[in-house]
Scaffold this motif. Structure first.
Motif, PDB file in Angstrom:
ATOM      1  N   ASN A  55      24.131  52.977  19.151  1.00 39.49           N
ATOM      2  CA  ASN A  55      24.724  53.141  20.479  1.00 39.49           C
ATOM      3  C   ASN A  55      25.922  54.079  20.448  1.00 39.49           C
ATOM      4  O   ASN A  55      26.221  54.748  21.435  1.00 39.49           O
ATOM      5  N   SER A  56      26.600  54.145  19.310  1.00 41.20           N
ATOM      6  CA  SER A  56      27.780  55.009  19.212  1.00 41.20           C
ATOM      7  C   SER A  56      27.406  56.483  19.303  1.00 41.20           C
ATOM      8  O   SER A  56      28.217  57.304  19.710  1.00 41.20           O
ATOM      9  N   VAL A  57      26.158  56.811  18.947  1.00 41.18           N
ATOM     10  CA  VAL A  57      25.689  58.197  19.002  1.00 41.18           C
ATOM     11  C   VAL A  57      25.018  58.496  20.341  1.00 41.18           C
ATOM     12  O   VAL A  57      25.238  59.545  20.947  1.00 41.18           O
ATOM     13  N   PHE A  58      24.190  57.563  20.828  1.00 41.63           N
ATOM     14  CA  PHE A  58      23.336  57.832  21.982  1.00 41.63           C
ATOM     15  C   PHE A  58      23.707  57.054  23.239  1.00 41.63           C
ATOM     16  O   PHE A  58      23.062  57.228  24.273  1.00 41.63           O
ATOM     17  N   GLY A  59      24.734  56.196  23.161  1.00 45.89           N
ATOM     18  CA  GLY A  59      25.018  55.331  24.295  1.00 45.89           C
ATOM     19  C   GLY A  59      24.070  54.146  24.298  1.00 45.89           C
ATOM     20  O   GLY A  59      23.157  54.052  23.462  1.00 45.89           O
ATOM     21  N   ASP A  60      24.250  53.226  25.239  1.00 49.04           N
ATOM     22  CA  ASP A  60      23.423  52.019  25.291  1.00 49.04           C
ATOM     23  C   ASP A  60      22.642  51.990  26.603  1.00 49.04           C
ATOM     24  O   ASP A  60      23.174  51.601  27.647  1.00 49.04           O
ATOM     25  N   PRO A  61      21.366  52.407  26.582  1.00 49.88           N
ATOM     26  CA  PRO A  61      20.582  52.439  27.824  1.00 49.88           C
ATOM     27  C   PRO A  61      20.146  51.068  28.319  1.00 49.88           C
ATOM     28  O   PRO A  61      19.729  50.934  29.469  1.00 49.88           O
ATOM     29  N   CYS A  62      20.203  50.034  27.446  1.00 53.76           N
ATOM     30  CA  CYS A  62      19.792  48.687  27.860  1.00 53.76           C
ATOM     31  C   CYS A  62      20.519  47.668  26.985  1.00 53.76           C
ATOM     32  O   CYS A  62      20.081  47.363  25.872  1.00 53.76           O
ATOM     33  N   VAL A  63      21.616  47.153  27.506  1.00 57.72           N
ATOM     34  CA  VAL A  63      22.454  46.195  26.773  1.00 57.72           C
ATOM     35  C   VAL A  63      21.652  44.934  26.470  1.00 57.72           C
ATOM     36  O   VAL A  63      20.946  44.401  27.330  1.00 57.72           O
ATOM     37  N   ASP A  95      12.538  71.739  33.679  1.00 56.78           N
ATOM     38  CA  ASP A  95      13.497  71.082  32.788  1.00 56.78           C
ATOM     39  C   ASP A  95      13.465  69.573  32.973  1.00 56.78           C
ATOM     40  O   ASP A  95      13.582  68.811  32.009  1.00 56.78           O
ATOM     41  N   THR A  96      13.305  69.116  34.218  1.00 59.74           N
ATOM     42  CA  THR A  96      13.266  67.681  34.511  1.00 59.74           C
ATOM     43  C   THR A  96      12.107  67.007  33.802  1.00 59.74           C
ATOM     44  O   THR A  96      12.273  65.958  33.157  1.00 59.74           O
ATOM     45  N   LEU A  97      10.898  67.601  33.896  1.00 62.86           N
ATOM     46  CA  LEU A  97       9.727  66.972  33.293  1.00 62.86           C
ATOM     47  C   LEU A  97       9.715  67.135  31.776  1.00 62.86           C
ATOM     48  O   LEU A  97       9.300  66.219  31.048  1.00 62.86           O
ATOM     49  N   LYS A  98      10.174  68.273  31.274  1.00 58.27           N
ATOM     50  CA  LYS A  98      10.221  68.469  29.820  1.00 58.27           C
ATOM     51  C   LYS A  98      11.161  67.448  29.166  1.00 58.27           C
ATOM     52  O   LYS A  98      10.866  66.924  28.088  1.00 58.27           O
ATOM     53  N   ALA A  99      12.283  67.166  29.801  1.00 62.86           N
ATOM     54  CA  ALA A  99      13.240  66.210  29.234  1.00 62.86           C
ATOM     55  C   ALA A  99      12.635  64.813  29.133  1.00 62.86           C
ATOM     56  O   ALA A  99      12.956  64.055  28.215  1.00 62.86           O
ATOM     57  N   ARG A 100      11.729  64.475  30.050  1.00 62.83           N
ATOM     58  CA  ARG A 100      11.152  63.134  30.066  1.00 62.83           C
ATOM     59  C   ARG A 100       9.860  63.011  29.274  1.00 62.83           C
ATOM     60  O   ARG A 100       9.513  61.898  28.848  1.00 62.83           O
ATOM     61  N   VAL A 118      13.268  42.332  22.853  1.00 64.57           N
ATOM     62  CA  VAL A 118      12.209  43.356  22.853  1.00 64.57           C
ATOM     63  C   VAL A 118      11.387  43.353  24.134  1.00 64.57           C
ATOM     64  O   VAL A 118      10.421  44.115  24.246  1.00 64.57           O
ATOM     65  N   GLN A 119      11.732  42.535  25.107  1.00 61.35           N
ATOM     66  CA  GLN A 119      10.902  42.431  26.304  1.00 61.35           C
ATOM     67  C   GLN A 119      11.174  43.525  27.339  1.00 61.35           C
ATOM     68  O   GLN A 119      10.305  43.844  28.152  1.00 61.35           O
ATOM     69  N   LYS A 120      12.360  44.128  27.308  1.00 55.10           N
ATOM     70  CA  LYS A 120      12.659  45.206  28.254  1.00 55.10           C
ATOM     71  C   LYS A 120      12.108  46.508  27.692  1.00 55.10           C
ATOM     72  O   LYS A 120      12.572  46.992  26.658  1.00 55.10           O
ATOM     73  N   THR A 121      11.127  47.092  28.372  1.00 49.75           N
ATOM     74  CA  THR A 121      10.421  48.257  27.812  1.00 49.75           C
ATOM     75  C   THR A 121      10.482  49.477  28.731  1.00 49.75           C
ATOM     76  O   THR A 121       9.619  50.350  28.666  1.00 49.75           O
ATOM     77  N   ASP A 122      11.496  49.546  29.568  1.00 51.09           N
ATOM     78  CA  ASP A 122      11.614  50.693  30.475  1.00 51.09           C
ATOM     79  C   ASP A 122      12.973  51.374  30.327  1.00 51.09           C
ATOM     80  O   ASP A 122      13.577  51.815  31.287  1.00 51.09           O
ATOM     81  N   CYS A 123      13.449  51.454  29.080  1.00 52.14           N
ATOM     82  CA  CYS A 123      14.801  52.006  28.894  1.00 52.14           C
ATOM     83  C   CYS A 123      14.855  53.065  27.798  1.00 52.14           C
ATOM     84  O   CYS A 123      15.837  53.162  27.065  1.00 52.14           O
ATOM     85  N   LEU A 124      13.770  53.858  27.673  1.00 48.15           N
ATOM     86  CA  LEU A 124      13.762  54.923  26.681  1.00 48.15           C
ATOM     87  C   LEU A 124      14.408  56.167  27.283  1.00 48.15           C
ATOM     88  O   LEU A 124      13.862  56.785  28.184  1.00 48.15           O
ATOM     89  N   ARG A 125      15.591  56.531  26.803  1.00 50.74           N
ATOM     90  CA  ARG A 125      16.382  57.606  27.398  1.00 50.74           C
ATOM     91  C   ARG A 125      16.202  58.905  26.610  1.00 50.74           C
ATOM     92  O   ARG A 125      16.353  58.926  25.391  1.00 50.74           O
ATOM     93  N   PRO A 126      15.904  60.029  27.290  1.00 45.18           N
ATOM     94  CA  PRO A 126      15.839  61.326  26.582  1.00 45.18           C
ATOM     95  C   PRO A 126      17.200  61.679  25.999  1.00 45.18           C
ATOM     96  O   PRO A 126      18.243  61.351  26.567  1.00 45.18           O
ATOM     97  N   SER A 127      17.176  62.348  24.843  1.00 46.79           N
ATOM     98  CA  SER A 127      18.429  62.692  24.170  1.00 46.79           C
ATOM     99  C   SER A 127      18.378  64.103  23.626  1.00 46.79           C
ATOM    100  O   SER A 127      17.378  64.524  23.040  1.00 46.79           O
ATOM    101  N   GLY A 128      19.465  64.836  23.809  1.00 51.49           N
ATOM    102  CA  GLY A 128      19.570  66.181  23.244  1.00 51.49           C
ATOM    103  C   GLY A 128      20.379  66.227  21.970  1.00 51.49           C
ATOM    104  O   GLY A 128      20.497  67.285  21.339  1.00 51.49           O
TER     105      GLY A 128
END
Length: 261
Positions: free
Chosen positions: A218-226, A104-109, A190-200
């Motif tokens: 952000n209202s649907v998925f939250g804000d992974p990188c302000v 489950d951990t690897l599939k989510a990512r 656009v310089q921060k490129t390590d904030c792609l969050r898995p979503s269900g």
């Protein structure tokens, strides 16, 4: 036995037909590979070059991308040979050692991505076999799916033909490269490129429907990188409705119904 389109075929043959139709344009099958628990887990599905990514668009789709589908993951040890070089014998003795939840951990990512690299540390939630030198052993396949991207505050639309329904393989919100959804955006966004969050959320909203719309916000998925301008990336396939209903097999002279999983 299984009835499909008024024809009687074996259940195993039905699965083969479904597999062939799904993967016919993307025949890459990845065998198991192992990496030590101190290294990164890297998965990659290679595909033909499809041209420059349309960074000016707020919504686009790429048909028949070759995407990752994780099949199995072992974090632990199941033999004495794998990752055993220079290791004392007492670190290799337990060959029935596995961490629960690793799949489950690897599939989510990784499911639904073309390339995925995960530090093996994500599996270290607990120690399944103290004192044993462990490794990550993974199998995955590459298959064709529709990849859809919607820039932040845009609407992402998924659509299947009549008689087919949406099945979301993976969904991610954030940013993993500096070019997607970058048109007329300042470099700082656009310089921060390590904030792609898995979503269900996309699967929960869209699976089983013929069409579906989700807002990339952000209202649907939250804000992974302000402060970063984000996008929603979704991989999905369209499945025949019979895949989600009922089949029949023969038990002597009786037909027994069972639900498809």
């Amino acid at each position: 036995m299984l009835y499909i389109s008024n024809k009687l075929i074996s259940f195993s043959d039905a699965l083969k037909l479904a597999s062939v139709s799904l993967r016919s344009s993307c025949p890459l099958q990845r065998p198991a590979f192992s990496t030590s628990s101190q290294q990164n887990v890297s998965l990659c599905c290679v595909q033909p070059f499809l041209g420059e990514k349309p960074s000016r668009l707020h919504f686009y789709q790429v048909l028949a991308d070759c995407l990752i589908a994780v099949q199995s993951v072992l974090y632990g040890r199941e033999d004495r040979e794998t990752c055993s070089e220079f290791r004392p014998d007492n670190q290799l003795t337990n060959t029935k050692c596995s961490q629960k939840g690793s799949l489950d951990t690897l599939k989510a990512r990784c499911d639904g991505k073309k390339v995925c690299e995960v530090n093996a540390g994500v599996f270290h939630t607990s120690d399944p076999c103290y004192g044993i030198y462990k490794y990550v052993d993974t199998t995955y396949s590459c298959f064709p799916a529709v990849r859809t991207v919607a820039c932040e505050q845009s609407l992402l639309n998924l659509q299947c033909d009549e008689g087919q329904i949406i099945s979301v393989i993976g969904a991610f919100y954030g940013r993993s490269d500096p070019t997607t959804c970058s048109f007329q955006r300042p470099a700082a966004q656009v310089q921060k490129t390590d904030c792609l969050r898995p979503s269900g959320e996309v699967a929960a909203s869209c699976n089983g429907k013929t069409s579906c719309s989700v807002k990339a916000s952000n209202s649907v998925f939250g804000d992974p990188c302000v402060g970063t301008y984000k996008y929603l990336e979704v991989a999905h396939t369209c499945e025949s409705e019979w895949d989600k209903t009922t089949g029949f097999y023969c038990d002597g002279d009786k037909e027994v119904a069972f639900p498809f999983i």
